[in-house]
Write an enzyme that holds these catalytic residues in place. Sequence first.
Site, short mmCIF file in Angstrom:
data_model
loop_
_atom_site.label_atom_id
_atom_site.label_comp_id
_atom_site.label_asym_id
_atom_site.label_seq_id
_atom_site.Cartn_x
_atom_site.Cartn_y
_atom_site.Cartn_z
N PRO A 1 0.83 -1.21 0.00
CA PRO A 1 0.00 0.00 0.00
C PRO A 1 0.86 1.26 0.00
CG PRO A 1 -0.78 -1.58 1.63
CD PRO A 1 0.54 -2.08 1.13
N GLU A 2 0.57 2.17 -0.92
CA GLU A 2 1.30 3.43 -0.99
C GLU A 2 0.36 4.57 -0.56
OE1 GLU A 2 4.43 3.67 -1.44
OE2 GLU A 2 4.95 1.70 -2.21
N LYS B 1 2.85 7.23 4.64
CA LYS B 1 2.07 5.99 4.64
C LYS B 1 1.64 5.59 6.05
CE LYS B 1 5.22 3.78 2.20
NZ LYS B 1 5.87 2.68 1.44
N HIS C 1 -4.57 -14.18 10.21
CA HIS C 1 -3.70 -13.01 10.10
C HIS C 1 -4.34 -11.73 10.64
CE1 HIS C 1 -0.97 -15.53 7.88
NE2 HIS C 1 -1.89 -15.77 6.95
N ARG D 1 1.89 -10.79 6.21
CA ARG D 1 3.35 -10.86 6.29
C ARG D 1 3.93 -10.19 7.54
NH1 ARG D 1 6.16 -9.85 0.55
NH2 ARG D 1 7.86 -10.76 1.77
N ARG E 1 23.12 15.34 -7.60
CA ARG E 1 22.82 13.93 -7.34
C ARG E 1 22.86 13.14 -8.63
NH1 ARG E 1 17.96 13.38 -2.99
NH2 ARG E 1 18.53 11.18 -3.27
N ARG F 1 13.64 -2.92 -8.59
CA ARG F 1 12.22 -2.72 -8.85
C ARG F 1 12.00 -2.53 -10.34
NH1 ARG F 1 10.25 1.54 -4.16
NH2 ARG F 1 11.01 0.36 -2.35
#
Length: 276
Positions: free
Chosen positions: A2-3, A58, A94, A112, A157, A266
């Site tokens: 979830p973002e 988050k 869970h 998890r 950067r 990713r």
Amino acid sequence: MPELPEVEVTRRGIEPFVAGRRVERVDVRTAMLRWPVPAGFAEMLRSREVLRVERRGKYLLFEVDAGWFIVHLGMTGTLRVLPNDAPPPAPAKHDHVDWIFDEFVLRFRDPRRFGAVLWHPRDAGDVHAHPLLASLGVEPFSAAFSGALLFGRTRGRTVSVKQALLAGDIVVGVGNIYASESLFRAGIRPTTAAGRVSLPRYERLADAVRATLADAIERGGSTLRDFVGSNGESGYFQLDCFVYDRAGEPCRVCGAPIRQIVQGQRSTYFCPNCQR
């Protein structure tokens, strides 16, 4: 995982139920999450009224008179509002924490167990000074987030612009899906060094980030495998993605095949024609 949009959708779904209501009791079935649920957590919240629910990055911040309890959904966590039958709905394997109100149960489920349930007492100061929150970047919908901020914070950067978005120290909540989608909308190739992106392009990117996240929130969040909104319905923003998870498919703007690469372990998706 979830973002920001998924967490904001959860906040909006939960707050109308819990704000102004008292927690009758808390059942902690699993204390060992990413960090241990604090000892005495259930006793601290008994009969406390929830004043409001905020989001920082988050993290969900539930304010009561004595402080805040903080919930992070981790990679697979959800918060669901369930009817408080007599007895309350039986927990599954869970389902780790229940906040029991008079007419409903707020249930935290996390297969998890990378999520967290924490406590920040009011006498410890403002919750935004909590160690997990203090170093976060700015909120993407705040006035502080701008192209000028992105430009200034990335000078020199060499990390890619996509990885700079994901880092969370400049702006919070731009996860993998939303970074790829925002960069597409801004016309910026994700492999470009962050320090080489011009101010005008960063201004387009800031606008794209806000628009992408706003669209995701409006549509209920992404259809991530493990994300379920507070009402039990999956989000569906991913169905409308321009590039994410569309490797080899034609770009919806120019028709060129969408490419997939790996950055920082990713998957990244982009259009080689629209993004320069």
